[in-house]
Each structure stands twice: as structure tokens, then as C-alpha cells.
Design an enzyme around this catalytic site. Structure first.
Site, mmCIF file in Angstrom:
data_model
loop_
_atom_site.group_PDB
_atom_site.id
_atom_site.type_symbol
_atom_site.label_atom_id
_atom_site.label_comp_id
_atom_site.label_asym_id
_atom_site.label_seq_id
_atom_site.Cartn_x
_atom_site.Cartn_y
_atom_site.Cartn_z
ATOM 1 N N LYS A 123 0.857 -1.182 0.000
ATOM 2 C CA LYS A 123 0.000 0.000 0.000
ATOM 3 C C LYS A 123 0.893 1.232 0.000
ATOM 4 C CE LYS A 123 -4.507 -0.436 2.016
ATOM 5 N NZ LYS A 123 -5.269 -0.187 3.253
HETATM 6 C C1 E4P Z 1 -8.536 -0.070 3.198
HETATM 7 O O1 E4P Z 1 -7.708 -0.193 2.333
HETATM 8 C C2 E4P Z 1 -8.619 1.163 4.026
HETATM 9 O O2 E4P Z 1 -7.454 1.340 4.758
HETATM 10 C C3 E4P Z 1 -9.824 1.095 4.914
HETATM 11 O O3 E4P Z 1 -10.915 0.615 4.153
HETATM 12 C C4 E4P Z 1 -10.145 2.423 5.563
HETATM 13 O O4 E4P Z 1 -11.378 2.321 6.200
HETATM 14 P P1 E4P Z 1 -11.885 3.372 7.304
HETATM 15 O O5 E4P Z 1 -12.178 4.659 6.616
HETATM 16 O O6 E4P Z 1 -13.107 2.737 7.878
HETATM 17 O O7 E4P Z 1 -10.753 3.513 8.294
#
Ligand code: E4P
Length: 217
Positions: free
Chosen positions: A83
Site C-alpha cells: 500500500k
Molecule cells: C482499506 O484499504 C482502508 O485502509 C480502509 O478501508 C479504511 O477504512 P476506514 O475509513 O473505515 O478507516
């Protein structure tokens, strides 16, 4: 449509794998903190459980730092995806990682222009955060539609992971648009299965089966 689990909780992933609805996993530093285990240990455990990609996020800021972390994370398991934050340095890192055949997931995407830049740089995945946009009275799902239209126009290979999913409606709307993947918290995945009329129907059919059996005796 592929379903990824947005969690680092092993038990939740194990359950989804057993049900055949876990095509991958996404994590971030907040989810790792919640899981309360060593980062490398928990990622390796997840990567063994799941056949698909497991997204791992670091905290590097410069392209060099991001690439260094990515090389370390990639050595943890063969299905690790890196990521990368949607910054100029992040996008530089995506190009460098793509040249090394390391898969990337550009995260913290909140606009179509960011998603376009991520795809142009060769990102494997892009993660627009729908819930966080809805939270500030913007239309998260419209962003998914715009990104899908742009990617279709230019036949980009980058796959869209609908992220920051808060409820089953997000998942269904993403599927109607044709987004490639939704990454869902375990609680949302659970809700996808349920309908009160299904439960009610099962109870009624069982009652009628019992009644019928008695009258036939
Ligand atoms: C996934 O890749 C993200 O980090 C995650 O869905 C973020 O979700 P949130 O906005 O509920 O923290």
C-alpha cells in the site's frame, strides 16, 4: 466482484475463507494496531490463510523509504501487495516498484484525478475511500463511478478496490457500478448474508414440514 476483508483479525479472516468469500485482505497501521500482534507475524499468518493478495502499509514518506519498506514487506510472503500513499513521493515509488514487479495498492485516494495519476503510474490497485468521503458530505459512490468511467475510457489495468466501506449498501452500489473489488470489515460482510424474510421463511417452512409429517402419521 471480488471481496477482500479489511481487517487483521485472524479469526474473522478464517471464517470468511471457510465461507469462500475472501479473495484477499487489506490492512493498514490502524487495523494492525487493533489486531494487537506483531506486524510481520500477523501478515505472515494472514498470507498463509488467504490465496489472494494481502495489502500491507508502511509509514515511509520519501520514494526511497517507501521502496525500502516495500522490499522488506515483500520478503514476508509471496502474496504481499504494497500500500502506497497517494502523494508525489508515493507515485514515484509506484513506478519504481512496478519496475521491480512488486504489486502496489495506492491508498488514501479521494478524487478522480488522484486515481488517474495512480493508474498512469502503473498501480496494480487503487483504493478510493467512500465512507470517509460520505462522512464529509461528499458522494463516495459517485467517485467510484467516475474512476470506473475513466479507467474504461483508457483501458487501464488498475483494479478499483472500494475502501472505507461502512454498510452493505456501499457493497451493492459498488457492484452495480462494476467496481472490481470491495474491501469490507467483517461486520459488513456478516450483514451481506442476512435478511429477516429469509429467517422468517425458514421458520415457516419447518413448521409446515412438522405439521405435514404429523397429519401423515
Ligand atoms: C482499506 O484499504 C482502508 O485502509 C480502509 O478501508 C479504511 O477504512 P476506514 O475509513 O473505515 O478507516
Amino acid at each position: 466482484m471480488k471481496f477482500f476483508l479489511d481487517t487483521a483479525v485472524i479469526e474473522d479472516i478464517r471464517k470468511a475463507v471457510a465461507l469462500g468469500v475472501c479473495d484477499g485482505v487489506t490492512t493498514n497501521p490502524s487495523l494492525i494496531m487493533k489486531a494487537g500482534k506483531d506486524h510481520k507475524q500477523v501478515i505472515q499468518e494472514i498470507a498463509r490463510l488467504v490465496d489472494g493478495p494481502v495489502s500491507v502499509e508502511g509509514v515511509g514518506e520519501t520514494a526511497e523509504e517507501i521502496v525500502k519498506e516495500a522490499e522488506e514487506f515483500s520478503s514476508w510472503a509471496p502474496n504481499v501487495v504494497i500500500k502506497v500513499p497517494m502523494t508525489k513521493e508515493g507515485i514515484k515509488a509506484v513506478r519504481l516498484l512496478s519496475a521491480k514487479d512488486i504489486k502496489t495498492n495506492v491508498t488514501l485516494v479521494f478524487s478522480a484525478s488522484q486515481a488517474l495519476l495512480a493508474a498512469k503510474s502503473g498501480a496494480t490497485y487503487v483504493s478510493p475511500f467512500v465512507g470517509r468521503l460520505d462522512d464529509i458530505s461528499e458522494d463516495g459512490m459517485q467517485l467510484i463511478q467516475d474512476i470506473m468511467d475513466i479507467y474504461d475510457n483508457y483501458e487501464f489495468d488498475t483494479e478499483v478496490i472500494v475502501a472505507s466501506v461502512r454498510d452493505p449498501v456501499h457493497v451493492v452500489e459498488a457492484a452495480i457500478i462494476g467496481a472490481h473489488i470491495a474491501t469490507v470489515p467483517a461486520a459488513v460482510l456478516e450483514k451481506l448474508w442476512n435478511h429477516p424474510l429469509t429467517d422468517k421463511g425458514i421458520v415457516t417452512f419447518r413448521e409446515h414440514h412438522e405439521k405435514h409429517k404429523k397429519t401423515m402419521q
